[in-house]
Design a protein around this motif. Structure first.
Motif, PDB file in Angstrom:
ATOM      1  N   LYS A 161     -11.753   3.176   2.504  1.00 36.13           N
ATOM      2  CA  LYS A 161     -10.772   2.975   3.570  1.00 36.13           C
ATOM      3  C   LYS A 161      -9.389   2.942   2.928  1.00 36.13           C
ATOM      4  O   LYS A 161      -9.203   2.307   1.884  1.00 36.13           O
ATOM      5  N   LEU A 162      -8.459   3.619   3.537  1.00 37.49           N
ATOM      6  CA  LEU A 162      -7.078   3.636   3.063  1.00 37.49           C
ATOM      7  C   LEU A 162      -6.243   2.799   4.025  1.00 37.49           C
ATOM      8  O   LEU A 162      -6.252   3.029   5.233  1.00 37.49           O
ATOM      9  N   TRP A 163      -5.549   1.807   3.486  1.00 39.82           N
ATOM     10  CA  TRP A 163      -4.731   0.890   4.274  1.00 39.82           C
ATOM     11  C   TRP A 163      -3.317   0.900   3.719  1.00 39.82           C
ATOM     12  O   TRP A 163      -3.059   1.354   2.608  1.00 39.82           O
ATOM     13  N   SER A 198       2.966   6.217   6.695  1.00 38.05           N
ATOM     14  CA  SER A 198       1.715   6.944   6.885  1.00 38.05           C
ATOM     15  C   SER A 198       1.029   6.449   8.152  1.00 38.05           C
ATOM     16  O   SER A 198       1.400   5.431   8.724  1.00 38.05           O
ATOM     17  N   SER A 235      -1.950   5.394   8.143  1.00 33.50           N
ATOM     18  CA  SER A 235      -2.979   4.443   7.729  1.00 33.50           C
ATOM     19  C   SER A 235      -2.761   3.107   8.434  1.00 33.50           C
ATOM     20  O   SER A 235      -1.626   2.677   8.620  1.00 33.50           O
TER      21      SER A 235
END
Length: 114
Positions: free
Chosen positions: A23-25, A45, A47
């Motif tokens: 997961k990209l946060w 972003s 995200s």
């Protein structure tokens, strides 16, 4: 052992491992929109914004952030400060973690260095 790997490579390797979900946060912004506009910052972003409690759901972490004057960005420092409760309760104990930093350096010299 210290190994220096760029964050995109770390992500590429992680997503290639069978059974690993990534997961990209991003951390919350601390500057007002007016200040960001004056600084001509790039758009954020898409995200999602992470909260400290979401860290407890992960089996491990890789943190990546740019550096500002040799230090991590203030936004990331603020986020780490909000995890104090997790540290007190040792909610993240035993979870592997890593980090990656990035530095963009633009040097403009009018005269050759002596």
């Amino acid at each position: 052992m210290v190994q220096h790997l760029p964050l995109p490579l770390i992500i590429k390797v992680a997503v290639s491992v069978e059974g690993v979900e990534t997961k990209l946060w991003q951390v919350p912004e601390t500057l007002p929109e007016e200040a960001l506009s004056k600084m001509s910052t790039p758009p954020k972003s898409e995200s999602p914004i992470i909260t400290p409690d979401e860290l407890t759901e992960a089996d491990g972490f890789v943190f990546g952030f740019p550096t500002r004057y040799g230090m991590m960005a203030a936004q990331f420092k603020v986020f780490l400060d909000t995890t104090g409760g997790l540290r007190r309760t040792q909610s993240l104990a035993g979870k592997p973690a890593g980090s990656s930093t990035a530095l963009a350096l633009k040097v403009v010299a009018k005269k050759p260095l002596q």
